[in-house]
Design an enzyme around this catalytic site. Sequence first.
Site, PDB file in Angstrom:
ATOM      1  N   GLU A  94       0.828  -1.217   0.000  1.00  0.00           N
ATOM      2  CA  GLU A  94       0.000   0.000   0.000  1.00  0.00           C
ATOM      3  C   GLU A  94       0.860   1.263   0.000  1.00  0.00           C
ATOM      4  OE1 GLU A  94      -1.339   2.012   3.325  1.00  0.00           O
ATOM      5  OE2 GLU A  94      -1.199   0.286   4.670  1.00  0.00           O
ATOM      6  N   LYS A 125      -4.029  -1.535  14.948  1.00  0.00           N
ATOM      7  CA  LYS A 125      -3.296  -0.523  15.710  1.00  0.00           C
ATOM      8  C   LYS A 125      -3.941  -0.382  17.077  1.00  0.00           C
ATOM      9  CE  LYS A 125      -2.192   2.008  11.535  1.00  0.00           C
ATOM     10  NZ  LYS A 125      -3.384   1.704  10.696  1.00  0.00           N
TER      11      LYS A 125
HETATM   12  N1  PSU Z   1      -0.305   0.640   8.533  1.00  0.00           N
HETATM   13  C1  PSU Z   1       0.704   1.440   8.963  1.00  0.00           C
HETATM   14  N2  PSU Z   1       0.537   2.794   8.805  1.00  0.00           N
HETATM   15  C2  PSU Z   1      -0.566   3.340   8.198  1.00  0.00           C
HETATM   16  C3  PSU Z   1      -1.635   2.489   7.764  1.00  0.00           C
HETATM   17  C4  PSU Z   1      -1.433   1.146   7.954  1.00  0.00           C
HETATM   18  O1  PSU Z   1       1.715   0.960   9.495  1.00  0.00           O
HETATM   19  O2  PSU Z   1      -0.649   4.556   8.053  1.00  0.00           O
HETATM   20  C5  PSU Z   1      -2.869   3.096   7.090  1.00  0.00           C
HETATM   21  C6  PSU Z   1      -3.527   2.041   6.178  1.00  0.00           C
HETATM   22  O3  PSU Z   1      -3.522   2.551   4.857  1.00  0.00           O
HETATM   23  C7  PSU Z   1      -4.946   1.895   6.695  1.00  0.00           C
HETATM   24  C8  PSU Z   1      -5.188   3.264   7.239  1.00  0.00           C
HETATM   25  O4  PSU Z   1      -5.848   1.473   5.709  1.00  0.00           O
HETATM   26  O5  PSU Z   1      -3.945   3.524   7.933  1.00  0.00           O
HETATM   27  C9  PSU Z   1      -6.432   3.315   8.119  1.00  0.00           C
HETATM   28  O6  PSU Z   1      -7.056   4.555   7.955  1.00  0.00           O
HETATM   29  P1  PSU Z   1      -8.561   4.801   8.490  1.00  0.00           P
HETATM   30  O7  PSU Z   1      -8.510   4.522   9.951  1.00  0.00           O
HETATM   31  O8  PSU Z   1      -8.863   6.265   8.181  1.00  0.00           O
HETATM   32  O9  PSU Z   1      -9.454   3.873   7.729  1.00  0.00           O
END
Ligand code: PSU
Length: 303
Positions: free
Chosen positions: A25, A159
């Site tokens: 990604e 996370k």
């Molecule tokens: N993993 C990481 N750092 C990130 C992300 C994932 O180590 O920044 C990103 C991914 O792209 C994931 C996003 O889809 O954080 C989640 O965002 P949200 O909570 O707005 O859906």
Amino acid sequence: MNDSLAVAPEIAEALAAGRPVVALESTIVTHGMPYPQNVATARDVEELVRASGAVPATIAIVAGVIKVGLGADELEWLGTAKDVMKLSRADLPFAVAAKRHGSTTVAATMLVANLAGIPVFATGGIGGVHRGAETTFDISADLQELARTPVTVVCAGAKALLDVPKTLELLEMLGVPIVCYGTDDFPAFWSRTSGLPAPLRLDTPQAIAAFVRAKSALGIASGTLIANPIPPADEIPATEMAFYIERAVDESVQAGITGKAVTPWLLDRIFTITNGKSLTANVALVKNNARLASEIALALAEN
Ligand code: PSU
Ligand code: MN
């Protein structure tokens, strides 16, 4: 295939020959880590995938074109560009139509990987149910994507800044298999343990490939979530992280941060609060996931 999709020749050839490819990604590059560590990590991860015998496919949208496989110069540009949208399923077609630049979250990367025919994808941590979701309704589109798109996503768990129990409950409701790799405890990104039991456990890439094949043979079209704990030497213990996260989440509420900005804001704040320690752990866990994803891609390519 699709006019807006530009698959790099090396990746197209590998896919046509049934050789292993790992999707990567780009939101982690644009919104997840500061420059220059973001670009260095993206490069290192691509190298690791290659060294493991698979072809890396970093996904991003450049002037409306969905690129599957970025060149070194494009990666460097992405890591410093300011006008890059953080894209999920809902706004990916907007960026294509308006010819915008965009990075792909877990949801959008899964969608594009599936379009391109790439079955395995490595990231850091998935999005999930945010703390306070009972009032904000802030739930990542990553969860719904995992329910509908048949891609195997290797992450280091959810996370820990999220409401991890609610995230697991929702994934269960959506029918998403959560396979913990070599552990009985669901991992929490910077820490090896969340205190929550692993819904499923497998210990080898071959066993994971067998699981994915069995699911596919049954016509089950959901994704598979592989939760791979951060290596012991790189982890920040959960009790220590809990303190930093509490503070960052409180501050985000005080600052009125909402919507797409929440996850990037919290990651950046935790980076500052931990004096950069969280970033070191984040880099290590992403590399660890890229390694496992490559091994799974290799096992899936052996028939
Ligand atoms: N993993 C990481 N750092 C990130 C992300 C994932 O180590 O920044 C990103 C991914 O792209 C994931 C996003 O889809 O954080 C989640 O965002 P949200 O909570 O707005 O859906
Ligand atoms: Mn959200």
